[in-house]
Design a protein around this motif. Structure first.
Motif, PDB file in Angstrom:
ATOM      1  N   PRO A 270       0.790  -1.239   0.000  1.00 22.22           N
ATOM      2  CA  PRO A 270       0.000   0.000   0.000  1.00 22.22           C
ATOM      3  C   PRO A 270       0.814   1.278   0.000  1.00 22.22           C
ATOM      4  CG  PRO A 270      -0.981  -1.592   1.489  1.00 22.22           C
ATOM      5  CD  PRO A 270       0.338  -2.165   1.060  1.00 22.22           C
ATOM      6  N   ALA A 271       2.087   1.213   0.375  1.00 11.10           N
ATOM      7  CA  ALA A 271       2.913   2.416   0.317  1.00 11.10           C
ATOM      8  C   ALA A 271       3.025   2.945  -1.105  1.00 11.10           C
ATOM      9  CB  ALA A 271       4.304   2.123   0.879  1.00 11.10           C
ATOM     10  N   THR A 272       2.913   2.047  -2.068  1.00 11.79           N
ATOM     11  CA  THR A 272       2.994   2.425  -3.480  1.00 11.79           C
ATOM     12  C   THR A 272       1.684   2.191  -4.215  1.00 11.79           C
ATOM     13  OG1 THR A 272       5.332   1.838  -3.456  1.00 11.79           O
ATOM     14  CG2 THR A 272       4.309   2.071  -5.602  1.00 11.79           C
ATOM     15  N   PHE A 273       0.932   1.181  -3.810  1.00  9.70           N
ATOM     16  CA  PHE A 273      -0.315   0.816  -4.477  1.00  9.70           C
ATOM     17  C   PHE A 273      -1.453   0.862  -3.453  1.00  9.70           C
ATOM     18  CE2 PHE A 273       3.289  -1.483  -6.305  1.00  9.70           C
ATOM     19  CZ  PHE A 273       3.312  -0.900  -7.565  1.00  9.70           C
ATOM     20  N   ILE A 277      -4.856  -1.693   0.137  1.00 16.33           N
ATOM     21  CA  ILE A 277      -5.290  -1.541   1.534  1.00 16.33           C
ATOM     22  C   ILE A 277      -6.598  -2.269   1.783  1.00 16.33           C
ATOM     23  CG2 ILE A 277      -6.096   0.106   3.270  1.00 16.33           C
ATOM     24  CD1 ILE A 277      -4.121   2.123   2.117  1.00 16.33           C
ATOM     25  N   GLU A 278      -7.582  -2.070   0.905  1.00 13.36           N
ATOM     26  CA  GLU A 278      -8.882  -2.669   1.145  1.00 13.36           C
ATOM     27  C   GLU A 278      -8.889  -4.172   0.912  1.00 13.36           C
ATOM     28  OE1 GLU A 278     -11.862  -1.134  -1.405  1.00 13.36           O
ATOM     29  OE2 GLU A 278     -10.925  -1.839  -3.265  1.00 13.36           O
ATOM     30  N   VAL A 279      -7.848  -4.690   0.259  1.00 11.84           N
ATOM     31  CA  VAL A 279      -7.754  -6.126  -0.012  1.00 11.84           C
ATOM     32  C   VAL A 279      -7.117  -6.877   1.163  1.00 11.84           C
ATOM     33  CG1 VAL A 279      -6.717  -7.850  -1.547  1.00 11.84           C
ATOM     34  CG2 VAL A 279      -7.666  -5.736  -2.501  1.00 11.84           C
ATOM     35  N   LEU A 309      -3.122 -13.279  -2.774  1.00 10.69           N
ATOM     36  CA  LEU A 309      -3.432 -11.886  -3.081  1.00 10.69           C
ATOM     37  C   LEU A 309      -4.411 -11.804  -4.247  1.00 10.69           C
ATOM     38  CD1 LEU A 309      -2.971  -8.820  -2.815  1.00 10.69           C
ATOM     39  CD2 LEU A 309      -0.975  -9.094  -4.321  1.00 10.69           C
ATOM     40  N   GLN A 310      -4.207 -12.634  -5.264  1.00 11.49           N
ATOM     41  CA  GLN A 310      -5.124 -12.650  -6.405  1.00 11.49           C
ATOM     42  C   GLN A 310      -6.532 -13.032  -5.962  1.00 11.49           C
ATOM     43  OE1 GLN A 310      -3.192 -15.417  -9.027  1.00 11.49           O
ATOM     44  NE2 GLN A 310      -1.645 -13.949  -9.712  1.00 11.49           N
ATOM     45  N   GLN A 311      -6.636 -14.063  -5.149  1.00 13.75           N
ATOM     46  CA  GLN A 311      -7.936 -14.515  -4.669  1.00 13.75           C
ATOM     47  C   GLN A 311      -8.605 -13.445  -3.817  1.00 13.75           C
ATOM     48  OE1 GLN A 311      -7.854 -18.273  -2.564  1.00 13.75           O
ATOM     49  NE2 GLN A 311      -9.946 -18.013  -1.771  1.00 13.75           N
ATOM     50  N   ALA A 312      -7.839 -12.820  -2.925  1.00 10.78           N
ATOM     51  CA  ALA A 312      -8.391 -11.790  -2.046  1.00 10.78           C
ATOM     52  C   ALA A 312      -8.865 -10.578  -2.844  1.00 10.78           C
ATOM     53  CB  ALA A 312      -7.347 -11.371  -1.016  1.00 10.78           C
ATOM     54  N   THR A 313      -8.106 -10.216  -3.873  1.00  7.88           N
ATOM     55  CA  THR A 313      -8.488  -9.059  -4.691  1.00  7.88           C
ATOM     56  C   THR A 313      -9.785  -9.327  -5.446  1.00  7.88           C
ATOM     57  OG1 THR A 313      -6.161  -8.449  -4.962  1.00  7.88           O
ATOM     58  CG2 THR A 313      -7.731  -7.506  -6.521  1.00  7.88           C
ATOM     59  N   ARG A 314      -9.888 -10.488  -6.085  1.00  5.59           N
ATOM     60  CA  ARG A 314     -11.103 -10.810  -6.839  1.00  5.59           C
ATOM     61  C   ARG A 314     -12.317 -10.846  -5.912  1.00  5.59           C
ATOM     62  NH1 ARG A 314     -11.795 -12.675 -11.933  1.00  5.59           N
ATOM     63  NH2 ARG A 314      -9.588 -13.240 -12.197  1.00  5.59           N
ATOM     64  N   GLY A 351      -9.023  -2.798 -10.053  1.00  2.00           N
ATOM     65  CA  GLY A 351      -9.585  -1.873  -9.087  1.00  2.00           C
ATOM     66  C   GLY A 351      -8.881  -0.544  -8.966  1.00  2.00           C
ATOM     67  N   GLU A 352      -7.703  -0.387  -9.565  1.00  4.12           N
ATOM     68  CA  GLU A 352      -6.991   0.890  -9.419  1.00  4.12           C
ATOM     69  C   GLU A 352      -6.013   1.092 -10.570  1.00  4.12           C
ATOM     70  OE1 GLU A 352      -4.074   1.272  -6.260  1.00  4.12           O
ATOM     71  OE2 GLU A 352      -3.881  -0.906  -6.150  1.00  4.12           O
ATOM     72  N   ALA A 353      -5.637   2.339 -10.751  1.00  6.59           N
ATOM     73  CA  ALA A 353      -4.637   2.689 -11.757  1.00  6.59           C
ATOM     74  C   ALA A 353      -3.933   3.958 -11.319  1.00  6.59           C
ATOM     75  CB  ALA A 353      -5.289   2.891 -13.123  1.00  6.59           C
ATOM     76  N   THR A 354      -2.649   4.017 -11.561  1.00 12.65           N
ATOM     77  CA  THR A 354      -1.900   5.261 -11.426  1.00 12.65           C
ATOM     78  C   THR A 354      -1.632   5.784 -12.823  1.00 12.65           C
ATOM     79  OG1 THR A 354      -0.837   4.604  -9.350  1.00 12.65           O
ATOM     80  CG2 THR A 354       0.208   6.359 -10.598  1.00 12.65           C
ATOM     81  N   VAL A 355      -2.077   6.999 -13.083  1.00  9.27           N
ATOM     82  CA  VAL A 355      -1.981   7.606 -14.403  1.00  9.27           C
ATOM     83  C   VAL A 355      -0.874   8.650 -14.399  1.00  9.27           C
ATOM     84  CG1 VAL A 355      -3.181   9.059 -16.104  1.00  9.27           C
ATOM     85  CG2 VAL A 355      -4.414   7.226 -14.925  1.00  9.27           C
ATOM     86  N   ILE A 356      -0.008   8.567 -15.389  1.00  9.40           N
ATOM     87  CA  ILE A 356       1.030   9.575 -15.606  1.00  9.40           C
ATOM     88  C   ILE A 356       0.831  10.129 -17.013  1.00  9.40           C
ATOM     89  CG2 ILE A 356       3.500  10.067 -15.692  1.00  9.40           C
ATOM     90  CD1 ILE A 356       2.701   9.105 -12.955  1.00  9.40           C
ATOM     91  N   LEU A 357       0.584  11.419 -17.092  1.00 10.65           N
ATOM     92  CA  LEU A 357       0.336  12.067 -18.381  1.00 10.65           C
ATOM     93  C   LEU A 357       1.285  13.254 -18.501  1.00 10.65           C
ATOM     94  CD1 LEU A 357      -1.667  12.151 -20.851  1.00 10.65           C
ATOM     95  CD2 LEU A 357      -3.000  13.774 -19.520  1.00 10.65           C
ATOM     96  N   SER A 358       2.155  13.255 -19.505  1.00 14.29           N
ATOM     97  CA  SER A 358       3.101  14.362 -19.646  1.00 14.29           C
ATOM     98  C   SER A 358       2.867  15.097 -20.957  1.00 14.29           C
ATOM     99  CB  SER A 358       4.549  13.855 -19.582  1.00 14.29           C
ATOM    100  OG  SER A 358       4.892  13.092 -20.721  1.00 14.29           O
TER     101      SER A 358
END
Length: 466
Positions: A270-273, A277-279, A309-314, A351-358
């Motif tokens: 969770p420090a990066t993704f 946290i909710e998983v 982790l895959q099972q918990a996320t789904r 469930g999530e994405a980090t977007v970088i647009l330059s």
């Protein structure tokens, strides 16, 4: 069950399985600071290519509009009363005055110079003092000829794409297979939550794109991620001008790590993704199912922390009513790195994405750019409004701290630009782990032309080359 789109990446080649003969592994440094190359990019690339100009939910209601600036060009993007999003050259058809700046809401657009007004669909509505100007029907032949100049606008995955070229091929033709790979993530249903920042950087816009297309720097810049990611296990896919790679959580020698070490590396994600946290509550319950009476964690054959982790996320996303049926198991856990040419990068997991647009800086300095950084979260509809993070525009010369890994990248990118502009350095020498950069710069050469002779790599972008 039909094959999920993401399976093509699950089965993509590893670095060790790739033929590098087609890739140019040396890249000219002049493209990062030379004014003439920057000018060619403006004319041959930016004024002809589809580019993400914002999110559709930035202008959710009829009359909402935002300005999109590209070098010295300005475009007006507005949602009409018919709910359609349109784009126009931000200039009055009378004497060319700019109509809008920034972002806002209007029932119509009225030029502040002579009070000519336009509808949300760009049509000319009225002119001031028509007894002097003449009736609209008589003025310069026909009222319809004096509407705002429209530019192509299309929406995909929640992004508003704009192309300054009025003769551009459709966006779907430009995106190709990358659109099919992105669709199952439901990006159009995600909202910015936690981070939504636009800031000026002291580096070329391509330095930003380069930084997020390789994991080679993790060992030096992000040592805290080494235990959780192994770039040697990335799989790759090249789709015309675009590319995808997947970086699995967990090292290649995963079996050498005990169950507790695997679990601990996932707890640190969770420090990066932040979406992890909710998983974690469900993940911990699954871990408990593999503990003995003394609480010692032990995995049977075939079970790893990554699989749990895959099972918990789904299960966590399904419990929220979100449809993840078209996502593969690796998309539940692993980072999938999507580069939508030329300037949209997304690190995505279910469930999530980090977007970088330059984008190039409007002042025309090739050593400066703007970047937009967003954490997108997939939330149930009734939670989205309360958790939406408004865009924060950081004033020039100021800085807002990011999460750890992104702050590390922010510092390193600007440091790199200081080195790239040295006249004595004429090229960069790429490693095999930077194959996506080799592909990316070959594609750029196809649009812009090479700054100096380099080995060729054929791009398959749609449309005629300059």
């Amino acid at each position: 069950m039909t094959t999920r789109p993401g399976a093509v990446i699950d089965q993509g080649p590893l670095i060790t399985e790739m033929d590098f003969a087609a890739f140019a592994m040396r890249v000219s440094t002049a493209r990062y600071h030379e004014a003439d190359h920057h000018r060619r990019e403006r004319e041959r690339l930016w004024m002809r290519v589809w580019q993400a100009a914002g999110r559709a939910d930035d202008i959710p209601e009829a009359g909402d509009w935002m300005e999109y600036r590209l070098f010295d060009q300005s475009f007006l993007i507005v949602r009409g009363r018919d709910d359609r999003i349109r784009g126009f050259v931000n200039a009055c058809r009378h004497r060319g005055n700019a109509l809008c700046e920034g972002k806002g809401r209007s029932a119509r657009f009225t030029c502040p110079y002579h009070n000519w007004s336009y509808g949300l669909d760009g049509k000319l509505l009225a002119v001031a003092k028509p007894d002097f100007a003449g009736s609209l029907e008589d003025f310069v032949g026909c009222k319809d000829e004096l509407g705002l100049v429209e530019v192509p606008i299309e929406c995909f995955a929640g992004f508003v794409f704009l192309n300054p070229d009025r003769a551009a091929a459709p966006l779907r033709e430009f995106l190709g297979e990358i659109a099919d790979l992105l669709a199952p993530y439901r990006l159009e249903e995600m909202i910015p939550a936690g981070l939504n920042v636009r800031e000026a950087l002291e580096c070329n816009w391509k330095v930003v794109m380069d930084a997020f297309q390789e994991g080679y720097h993790i060992q030096a810049v992000h040592p805290e991620l080494v235990a959780a990611m192994d770039e040697s296990q990335e799989r790759y896919g090249f789709f015309g001008d675009h590319s995808v790679a997947t970086g699995p959580f967990g090292a290649a020698n995963l079996e050498a790590f005990g169950p507790e070490s695997q679990a601990e590396s996932i707890r640190g994600l969770p420090a990066t993704f932040p979406g992890v946290i909710e998983v974690l509550p469900r993940f911990e319950l699954l871990l408990d199912g593999h503990r003995d009476g003394a609480g010692v964690l032990s995995f049977p054959a075939g079970v790893t922390g990554r699989l749990l982790l895959q099972q918990a996320t789904r299960e966590t996303l399904e419990a929220k009513g979100l449809d993840v049926s078209d996502l593969t198991d690796t998309q539940m856990s692993d980072n999938h790195f999507h580069l939508v040419f030329p300037n949209l990068f997304m690190t995505i997991r279910a469930g999530e994405a980090t977007v970088i647009l330059s984008t190039p800086h409007p002042d025309g300095d090739p050593g400066r750019c703007h970047w937009l950084v967003q954490n997108l979260m997939w939330l149930p509809p009734d939670e989205r409004a309360a958790k939406r993070e408004p865009l924060r525009e950081v004033p020039e010369g100021e800085h807002v701290p990011y999460f750890l890994a992104l702050e590390q990248d922010w510092e390193m990118m600007q440091r790199q630009q200081r080195g790239l502009r040295n006249a004595g350095l004429d090229h960069m020498a790429l490693t095999r782990q930077e194959v996506r950069l080799a592909h990316y710069h070959s594609v750029l050469d196809g649009w812009v032309g090479e700054t100096e002779p380099m080995p060729k790599h054929t791009s398959t972008h749609t449309g005629e080359r300059p």
